[in-house]
Design a protein around this motif. Structure first.
Motif, PDB file in Angstrom:
ATOM      1  N   ARG A 217     -11.476   5.052   7.702  1.00  0.00           N
ATOM      2  CA  ARG A 217     -10.055   5.197   8.017  1.00  0.00           C
ATOM      3  C   ARG A 217      -9.175   4.741   6.854  1.00  0.00           C
ATOM      4  O   ARG A 217      -8.027   5.169   6.729  1.00  0.00           O
ATOM      5  N   VAL A 218      -9.719   3.865   6.011  1.00  0.00           N
ATOM      6  CA  VAL A 218      -8.971   3.313   4.889  1.00  0.00           C
ATOM      7  C   VAL A 218      -9.414   3.976   3.584  1.00  0.00           C
ATOM      8  O   VAL A 218      -8.663   4.724   2.959  1.00  0.00           O
ATOM      9  N   ALA A 219     -10.651   3.719   3.168  1.00  0.00           N
ATOM     10  CA  ALA A 219     -11.144   4.282   1.903  1.00  0.00           C
ATOM     11  C   ALA A 219     -11.215   5.803   1.955  1.00  0.00           C
ATOM     12  O   ALA A 219     -11.012   6.470   0.936  1.00  0.00           O
ATOM     13  N   GLY A 220     -11.480   6.358   3.130  1.00  0.00           N
ATOM     14  CA  GLY A 220     -11.567   7.816   3.250  1.00  0.00           C
ATOM     15  C   GLY A 220     -10.247   8.492   2.941  1.00  0.00           C
ATOM     16  O   GLY A 220     -10.208   9.550   2.298  1.00  0.00           O
ATOM     17  N   ARG A 221      -9.162   7.896   3.374  1.00  0.00           N
ATOM     18  CA  ARG A 221      -7.836   8.456   3.067  1.00  0.00           C
ATOM     19  C   ARG A 221      -7.553   8.369   1.561  1.00  0.00           C
ATOM     20  O   ARG A 221      -6.958   9.275   0.982  1.00  0.00           O
ATOM     21  N   ALA A 222      -7.971   7.273   0.944  1.00  0.00           N
ATOM     22  CA  ALA A 222      -7.749   7.132  -0.497  1.00  0.00           C
ATOM     23  C   ALA A 222      -8.548   8.178  -1.276  1.00  0.00           C
ATOM     24  O   ALA A 222      -8.028   8.792  -2.223  1.00  0.00           O
ATOM     25  N   ARG A 223      -9.801   8.390  -0.894  1.00  0.00           N
ATOM     26  CA  ARG A 223     -10.625   9.424  -1.577  1.00  0.00           C
ATOM     27  C   ARG A 223      -9.974  10.796  -1.438  1.00  0.00           C
ATOM     28  O   ARG A 223      -9.947  11.590  -2.386  1.00  0.00           O
TER      29      ARG A 223
ATOM     30  N   ILE B   3       2.819   8.171   3.145  1.00  0.00           N
ATOM     31  CA  ILE B   3       2.526   8.677   4.487  1.00  0.00           C
ATOM     32  C   ILE B   3       2.269   7.476   5.389  1.00  0.00           C
ATOM     33  O   ILE B   3       1.664   6.487   4.961  1.00  0.00           O
ATOM     34  N   THR B   4       2.767   7.519   6.607  1.00  0.00           N
ATOM     35  CA  THR B   4       2.555   6.423   7.547  1.00  0.00           C
ATOM     36  C   THR B   4       1.490   6.790   8.564  1.00  0.00           C
ATOM     37  O   THR B   4       1.348   7.963   8.941  1.00  0.00           O
ATOM     38  N   VAL B   5       0.746   5.791   8.995  1.00  0.00           N
ATOM     39  CA  VAL B   5      -0.283   5.952  10.031  1.00  0.00           C
ATOM     40  C   VAL B   5       0.109   4.982  11.153  1.00  0.00           C
ATOM     41  O   VAL B   5      -0.073   3.773  11.009  1.00  0.00           O
ATOM     42  N   PRO B   6       0.647   5.479  12.271  1.00  0.00           N
ATOM     43  CA  PRO B   6       1.216   4.583  13.283  1.00  0.00           C
ATOM     44  C   PRO B   6       0.211   3.625  13.929  1.00  0.00           C
ATOM     45  O   PRO B   6       0.570   2.500  14.272  1.00  0.00           O
ATOM     46  N   GLU B   7      -1.045   4.042  14.107  1.00  0.00           N
ATOM     47  CA  GLU B   7      -2.019   3.206  14.797  1.00  0.00           C
ATOM     48  C   GLU B   7      -3.351   3.244  14.053  1.00  0.00           C
ATOM     49  O   GLU B   7      -4.352   3.746  14.565  1.00  0.00           O
ATOM     50  N   LEU B   8      -3.372   2.670  12.861  1.00  0.00           N
ATOM     51  CA  LEU B   8      -4.624   2.625  12.110  1.00  0.00           C
ATOM     52  C   LEU B   8      -5.613   1.672  12.770  1.00  0.00           C
ATOM     53  O   LEU B   8      -6.806   1.982  12.886  1.00  0.00           O
ATOM     54  N   LEU B   9      -5.142   0.497  13.209  1.00  0.00           N
ATOM     55  CA  LEU B   9      -5.989  -0.495  13.844  1.00  0.00           C
ATOM     56  C   LEU B   9      -5.680  -0.583  15.336  1.00  0.00           C
ATOM     57  O   LEU B   9      -4.535  -0.392  15.757  1.00  0.00           O
ATOM     58  N   THR B  10      -6.687  -0.916  16.125  1.00  0.00           N
ATOM     59  CA  THR B  10      -6.489  -1.157  17.548  1.00  0.00           C
ATOM     60  C   THR B  10      -5.907  -2.562  17.740  1.00  0.00           C
ATOM     61  O   THR B  10      -6.001  -3.409  16.854  1.00  0.00           O
TER      62      THR B  10
ATOM     63  N   GLY C 174     -10.933  15.250   5.187  1.00  0.00           N
ATOM     64  CA  GLY C 174     -10.842  13.805   5.321  1.00  0.00           C
ATOM     65  C   GLY C 174      -9.980  13.431   6.508  1.00  0.00           C
ATOM     66  O   GLY C 174      -9.588  14.292   7.307  1.00  0.00           O
ATOM     67  N   PRO C 175      -9.663  12.151   6.662  1.00  0.00           N
ATOM     68  CA  PRO C 175      -8.898  11.694   7.833  1.00  0.00           C
ATOM     69  C   PRO C 175      -7.485  12.239   7.914  1.00  0.00           C
ATOM     70  O   PRO C 175      -6.912  12.323   8.999  1.00  0.00           O
ATOM     71  N   LEU C 176      -6.880  12.585   6.758  1.00  0.00           N
ATOM     72  CA  LEU C 176      -5.508  13.104   6.755  1.00  0.00           C
ATOM     73  C   LEU C 176      -5.503  14.606   6.976  1.00  0.00           C
ATOM     74  O   LEU C 176      -6.345  15.336   6.431  1.00  0.00           O
ATOM     75  N   SER C 177      -4.534  15.070   7.748  1.00  0.00           N
ATOM     76  CA  SER C 177      -4.392  16.509   7.968  1.00  0.00           C
ATOM     77  C   SER C 177      -3.751  17.173   6.756  1.00  0.00           C
ATOM     78  O   SER C 177      -3.195  16.508   5.876  1.00  0.00           O
ATOM     79  N   THR C 178      -3.795  18.499   6.727  1.00  0.00           N
ATOM     80  CA  THR C 178      -3.144  19.248   5.655  1.00  0.00           C
ATOM     81  C   THR C 178      -1.649  18.942   5.614  1.00  0.00           C
ATOM     82  O   THR C 178      -1.058  18.772   4.538  1.00  0.00           O
ATOM     83  N   ASP C 179      -1.031  18.852   6.794  1.00  0.00           N
ATOM     84  CA  ASP C 179       0.401  18.556   6.851  1.00  0.00           C
ATOM     85  C   ASP C 179       0.696  17.149   6.324  1.00  0.00           C
ATOM     86  O   ASP C 179       1.692  16.936   5.626  1.00  0.00           O
ATOM     87  N   GLU C 180      -0.159  16.191   6.661  1.00  0.00           N
ATOM     88  CA  GLU C 180       0.052  14.823   6.187  1.00  0.00           C
ATOM     89  C   GLU C 180      -0.092  14.738   4.669  1.00  0.00           C
ATOM     90  O   GLU C 180       0.659  14.024   3.998  1.00  0.00           O
ATOM     91  N   LEU C 181      -1.049  15.468   4.117  1.00  0.00           N
ATOM     92  CA  LEU C 181      -1.193  15.493   2.667  1.00  0.00           C
ATOM     93  C   LEU C 181       0.045  16.102   2.003  1.00  0.00           C
ATOM     94  O   LEU C 181       0.477  15.642   0.939  1.00  0.00           O
ATOM     95  N   ALA C 182       0.606  17.114   2.645  1.00  0.00           N
ATOM     96  CA  ALA C 182       1.816  17.740   2.103  1.00  0.00           C
ATOM     97  C   ALA C 182       2.992  16.756   2.127  1.00  0.00           C
ATOM     98  O   ALA C 182       3.794  16.708   1.180  1.00  0.00           O
ATOM     99  N   VAL C 183       3.095  15.955   3.187  1.00  0.00           N
ATOM    100  CA  VAL C 183       4.157  14.940   3.265  1.00  0.00           C
ATOM    101  C   VAL C 183       3.961  13.892   2.171  1.00  0.00           C
ATOM    102  O   VAL C 183       4.914  13.477   1.499  1.00  0.00           O
TER     103      VAL C 183
END
Length: 301
Positions: free
Chosen positions: A117-123, A54-61, A38-47
């Motif tokens: 970018r939104v629902a994919g991270r939740a799944r 977990i924070t996403v610095p630039e989700l939207l343009t 999914g959109p999150l990396s293994t490291d991000e899932l671990a955090v």
């Protein structure tokens, strides 16, 4: 869609005893495991597993931020939206505080919540298809935007909505810059692993007051001090377009905004389709569906 059977034993009792208690969580935070694609990396899932967020610095343009800022302004000034029961007005300033079920009011927001970018991270975090338990726009205008006292969302969703387990995740998408001084989100990292069982019987129609200023279902000072001493407090800042995903049981809150700088966001709660609502665990009746959806409709892009 069929709602699954709730656990036979309530592992998170609250609002039924005369003393608060701390209950250590046994359920996962990342339900699909750290290697779920999914959109999150293994490291991000671990955090996220460790901290509960977990924070996403630039989700939207920047262009997308401008579109959604204009949509917020439109909704806040629309007389029909203001008169709608889904709109919450500040007690003191009489300004719009929140607009609930906003994905059904705004086509633009509906497209955003279904975005991968939104629902994919939740799944990915919840390890299943997801549906929207709640959506809203939060306005925190300058010079009077009210704060949110410390609380666990899951405590309320469990007690008043009948959410069986903390298998839900929220995403807060900033549409204005979040500073330390304009009422930014505060989270106790790691607090998602401890459920605070609260004291106080839930009154009928409690939501009519709690959405403006919550009192029942807020943790006691001793429990909050224990969690803060154990985990510390993170203050989440970031530019417009940044986002924070956080577990439903994170202890979080925000202060009043007495600066000139507004803090507005789109807030969406995704629940697992395998965690559908039951009867409330500690309330006389369920809250309205625009606050807690009882129909499970999986989000599709």
């Amino acid at each position: 869609m069929t709602v699954i059977d709730a656990p036979t034993t309530d592992r998170y009792p609250t609002r039924i005893a005369d003393r608060p208690s701390l209950i250590e969580r046994t359920d996962p935070t990342v339900w699909g495991g750290h290697h779920t694609p999914g959109p999150l990396s293994t490291d991000e899932l671990a955090v996220h597993d460790r901290d509960g967020f977990i924070t996403v610095p630039e989700l939207l343009t920047p262009d997308e931020v401008a579109v959604y800022q204009a949509e917020l302004d439109r909704l806040a000034t629309d007389p029909q939206v203001r008169a709608d029961e889904r709109t919450i007005i500040e007690k003191t300033s009489q300004q719009v505080r929140s607009v609930f079920e906003v994905h059904k009011i705004s086509e633009a927001v509906a497209a955003l919540v279904a975005d991968e970018r939104v629902a994919g991270r939740a799944r990915q975090i919840l390890g299943s298809d997801v549906y929207i338990h709640q959506s809203r726009i939060n306005y925190k205008p300058g010079f009077g935007g009210g704060g949110f006292y410390w609380h666990s969302d899951f405590e309320t969703w469990h007690a008043e909505d009948g959410m069986p387990l903390p298998r839900a995740v929220s995403i807060s998408i900033a549409l204005t810059e979040n500073y330390l001084h304009n009422g930014c989100l505060m989270i106790m990292p790691g607090s998602h692993r401890t459920f605070v069982s609260c004291v106080g019987e839930t009154p009928a129609d409690h939501y009519k007051e709690s959405l403006r200023e919550q009192e029942i279902g807020t943790p006691d000072p001793e429990s909050l001090t224990t969690l803060a001493d154990r985990h510390g407090i993170a203050m989440l800042t970031g530019k417009a377009g940044s986002a924070t995903l956080f577990d439903s049981n994170c202890m979080h809150g925000s202060g009043n905004n007495i600066t000139p700088y507004p803090r507005s966001n789109i807030f969406v709660v995704f629940n697992s389709v395998e965690n559908g609502l039951q009867e409330p665990y500690a309330a006389p009746a369920p809250r309205p569906p625009y606050i807690a959806a009882r129909e499970i409709t999986p989000v599709r892009g």
